[in-house]
Design a protein around this motif. Structure first.
Motif, PDB file in Angstrom:
ATOM      1  N   ALA A   1       0.851  -1.200   0.000  1.00  0.00           N
ATOM      2  CA  ALA A   1       0.000   0.000   0.000  1.00  0.00           C
ATOM      3  C   ALA A   1       0.883   1.245   0.000  1.00  0.00           C
ATOM      4  O   ALA A   1       0.635   2.207  -0.725  1.00  0.00           O
ATOM      5  N   LYS A   2       1.943   1.197   0.821  1.00  0.00           N
ATOM      6  CA  LYS A   2       2.849   2.337   0.910  1.00  0.00           C
ATOM      7  C   LYS A   2       3.537   2.565  -0.444  1.00  0.00           C
ATOM      8  O   LYS A   2       3.675   3.711  -0.902  1.00  0.00           O
TER       9      LYS A   2
ATOM     10  N   ALA B   1       2.457   1.769  -3.368  1.00  0.00           N
ATOM     11  CA  ALA B   1       1.479   2.319  -4.318  1.00  0.00           C
ATOM     12  C   ALA B   1       1.296   3.809  -4.071  1.00  0.00           C
ATOM     13  O   ALA B   1       1.191   4.607  -5.015  1.00  0.00           O
ATOM     14  N   GLU B   2       1.287   4.162  -2.775  1.00  0.00           N
ATOM     15  CA  GLU B   2       1.101   5.572  -2.412  1.00  0.00           C
ATOM     16  C   GLU B   2       2.279   6.413  -2.935  1.00  0.00           C
ATOM     17  O   GLU B   2       2.076   7.481  -3.519  1.00  0.00           O
ATOM     18  N   ILE B   3       3.514   5.877  -2.747  1.00  0.00           N
ATOM     19  CA  ILE B   3       4.701   6.609  -3.219  1.00  0.00           C
ATOM     20  C   ILE B   3       4.671   6.750  -4.733  1.00  0.00           C
ATOM     21  O   ILE B   3       4.939   7.817  -5.282  1.00  0.00           O
ATOM     22  N   GLU B   4       4.288   5.656  -5.414  1.00  0.00           N
ATOM     23  CA  GLU B   4       4.244   5.683  -6.872  1.00  0.00           C
ATOM     24  C   GLU B   4       3.256   6.747  -7.350  1.00  0.00           C
ATOM     25  O   GLU B   4       3.540   7.545  -8.246  1.00  0.00           O
ATOM     26  N   GLU B   5       2.102   6.765  -6.683  1.00  0.00           N
ATOM     27  CA  GLU B   5       1.048   7.727  -7.016  1.00  0.00           C
ATOM     28  C   GLU B   5       1.583   9.153  -6.857  1.00  0.00           C
ATOM     29  O   GLU B   5       1.447   9.999  -7.737  1.00  0.00           O
ATOM     30  N   ARG B   6       2.271   9.373  -5.709  1.00  0.00           N
ATOM     31  CA  ARG B   6       2.770  10.714  -5.397  1.00  0.00           C
ATOM     32  C   ARG B   6       3.824  11.144  -6.426  1.00  0.00           C
ATOM     33  O   ARG B   6       3.796  12.253  -6.935  1.00  0.00           O
ATOM     34  N   GLU B   7       4.749  10.193  -6.740  1.00  0.00           N
ATOM     35  CA  GLU B   7       5.853  10.540  -7.644  1.00  0.00           C
ATOM     36  C   GLU B   7       5.362  10.741  -9.063  1.00  0.00           C
ATOM     37  O   GLU B   7       5.944  11.524  -9.805  1.00  0.00           O
TER      38      GLU B   7
ATOM     39  N   LYS C   1       2.714  12.102  -9.875  1.00  0.00           N
ATOM     40  CA  LYS C   1       2.055  13.416  -9.965  1.00  0.00           C
ATOM     41  C   LYS C   1       3.078  14.547  -9.969  1.00  0.00           C
ATOM     42  O   LYS C   1       2.868  15.579 -10.572  1.00  0.00           O
TER      43      LYS C   1
END
Lengths: 426, 201
Positions: free
Chosen positions: B189-190, B192-198, B200
């Motif tokens: 989950a973490k 995925a969150e980092i990937e999402e943030r990066e 953007k």
């Protein structure tokens, strides 16, 4: 000497290869006293170990011999072999240099008659031929050694041969009791010309250098082709002494490579073109494949490059091989991708020559800490502020960067002039 | 081997190369490539690739967007990292190929194929159990081609399966699982969150 000028006007040259010899002679013939130190038993450095050298493809005796004559005839040059610098103190015009001398066990009465060699029963690796063969415990470094004096290997002394060798010498030249000694020298300026060594091919673990005697480096290839080399000048496979008729020359073996030497050594491309010529001169039916990233044949030698390129039996293959394997028949297999047509190849050879680059000798051992500075690769380059730092220490030849013979000689002449300016105090 | 070539009558379009430099993981290092061929020459499955990494990188520079993103090169990469270790210019070849694969999915170039189907099955097992279960990965992979094809492939490989069972490389009981599955879930989950943030930023 002008009032308040330098205490010593002697110029010390450290390293007796082509650059050191040049610097010493240039300074001495201009009227300055020179001490030339050399670590090994004879002068000439790497150049003396070449079969032939650029620009005119001469044998190294051509060029070196005339320089030896100039040294011999000039009372201002004092040559000291088997000496290494271990420390430098003082300042421009008054350096105190600590020197360590390794025993030769032979004094200057030696006439190079060879009687000691005849009675020696020990055998040591032949440094002149990069250990490809052996010499007796009492040996002449090579046939055009300067000074023309024998050396007794420490192994022969350790084996208790000292008294036997001494008894065999008609001239009283052998001194088995010599010990290592240290002493100080005074000099006004220092020229550092400690040269280079081939990059250790064993570190190129994908190129199997240690897995087959038929995978050699470029300096060993020079010895294989030389008349005074281990094969008497015939290019033979080290594994079985059969003619090497299918030869791979691999460029940038550890050069321009972040995992090894990140820089281009500048000499290897022409060196390998020369090796192709050696092979083709000996065998009419030979095939030579040169694997390269791009050919960097510098200097004014494009005609030589063009001549080799026109030989239909020399193939230029644009590819840095991925690895070398040993085939089932024991022959080396060079593997990679030809980048022009993207064919994957796996090609067997009689002999593979790795064109390894030049690494400064100064990476190991003592090096001066003032006047010059070590760059990221171990070459000693002038400090950013150049001579303005007030020191009288200069580097030249390959100690200062990857240079060929003619560039080394130019840099040595330049260093001699700077050293003269330093000791004149102007 | 296919030999697509850039249209040399036109000027190279650097738009795609610049897009790769900026958007593909490791793409900023592509400018260091000197086309020596060590990556493709070292690749243990280089002959299965249509282009191989060296040529693919040249095609990126030549602006051959469609050919690059529909290549099989990145899908055949096994991430053995031999090219990364040997690259004289320290180009992170494997990372670039991995992200080019992701981009080709994102941009709709990647058609479902053997590699992507296997990749999906493998990933399903890894994220569900924290381990790869040979039997379930294989079954999921085979049946992703349909029931008939799944049964056919299963029967074709029965001998290999039996050999693997006998030597303990495959088992028939419950799938092996890691102890802390909740921990794994949190890690993913973490990530995925980092990937999402990066993606953007």
């Amino acid at each position: 000497m002008p009032q308040g000028g330098p205490k010593s006007q002697t110029i010390l040259v450290v390293g007796g290869g082509i650059a050191g010899i040049t610097a010493a002679i240039e300074a001495a013939e201009t009227g300055y006293d020179v001490v030339l130190l050399e670590k090994s038993p004879s002068l000439g450095g790497r150049v003396t170990k070449f079969n032939r050298y650029f620009p005119k493809l001469c044998h190294p005796t051509c060029g070196l011999e005339i320089n030896y004559q100039r040294i011999k005839k000039n009372p201002r040059v004092k040559l000291m072999t088997m000496c290494e610098v271990t420390g430098i103190a003082g300042a421009k015009g008054d350096y105190t240099v600590s020197v360590k001398r390794t025993p030769r066990f032979v004094n200057d009465k030696c006439t190079a008659c060879g009687d000691c060699k005849d009675v020696s029963d020990t055998a040591v690796a032949n440094a002149y031929n990069y250990g490809l063969d052996k010499v007796k415990g009492a040996y002449l470094p090579h046939e055009h050694a300067f000074p023309m004096r024998y050396v007794i290997a420490p192994e022969a002394i350790a084996a208790g041969e000292g008294d036997k060798l001494k008894a065999a010498c008609k001239y009283g030249a052998i001194e088995p009791d010599q010990k290592e000694e240290t002493f100080d020298l005074n000099a006004g300026a220092i020229i550092w010309t400690t040269g280079w060594k081939p990059y250790d091919a064993a570190k190129l673990d994908t190129y199997a250098y240690n897995e087959s005697p038929d995978i050699i480096n470029n300096v060993e290839m020079e010895r294989l082709a030389a008349h005074d080399g281990p094969t008497g000048g015939k290019i033979l496979r080290p594994s079985d002494n059969e003619p090497a008729k299918k030869v791979a020359l691999i460029q940038c073996a550890g050069s321009r490579d972040n995992n090894h030497l990140a820089y281009c050594s500048r000499i290897c491309c022409l060196g390998s073109l020369k090796h192709a010529a050696y092979v083709r001169e000996q065998y009419e039916d030979a095939q030579v494949d040169i694997y390269y990233i791009d050919i960097r044949a510098h200097d004014k030698l494009e005609a030589f490059h063009a001549k080799i390129k026109n030989d239909p039996q020399v193939h230029f293959i644009k590819s840095k091989p991925g690895h070398i394997k040993i085939g089932e028949d024991g022959r080396p297999l060079v593997c990679g991708e030809r980048t022009i047509d993207r064919e994957i190849y796996e090609e067997p050879y009689d002999l593979v020559v790795l064109a390894t680059g030049m690494q400064p000798s100064a990476v190991k051992g003592y090096k001066p800490e003032v006047g010059v500075m070590e760059d990221e690769y171990g070459f000693l380059v002038p400090k950013a502020n150049g001579a303005a730092d007030g020191e009288g220490i200069f580097s030249a030849g390959v100690a200062s960067g990857p240079l060929d013979v003619s560039m080394s000689v130019q840099s040595a002449t330049a260093a001699a002039l700077r050293a003269i300016q330093a000791v004149r105090g102007s | 081997m296919t030999k697509p070539a850039p249209n040399t009558s036109e000027k190279y379009d650097l738009g795609f190369a610049n897009w790769v430099y900026e958007n593909v993981n490791g793409g900023d290092k592509l400018g260091l490539c000197m086309q020596c061929g060590v990556c493709s020459g070292s690749c243990p499955i280089g002959e299965q690739m249509d282009h191989g990494p060296r040529k693919l990188f040249m095609m990126i520079r030549a602006g051959m967007k469609d050919e690059v993103l529909s290549s099989n090169t990145m899908w055949n990469c096994t991430s053995c990292y031999r090219c990364v270790v040997r690259c004289p210019r320290s180009v992170p070849v494997t990372y670039i190929l991995q992200d080019l694969a992701a981009k080709s999915v994102e941009l709709g170039y990647a058609k479902p194929n053997e590699n992507s189907k296997f990749s999906n099955s493998f990933w399903w097992s890894a994220k569900t159990f924290g381990r790869t279960d040979e039997r379930l990965v294989t079954a999921k992979y085979y049946f992703s081609f349909g029931v008939v094809e799944g049964v056919k492939r299963g029967l074709d490989n029965l001998k290999i399966a039996w050999g693997m069972i006998k030597t303990g490389r495959m088992h028939l009981t419950m799938p092996h699982q890691i102890k802390d599955k909740a921990g794994l879930k949190a890690i993913l989950a973490k990530a995925a969150e980092i990937e999402e943030r990066e993606s953007k930023s």
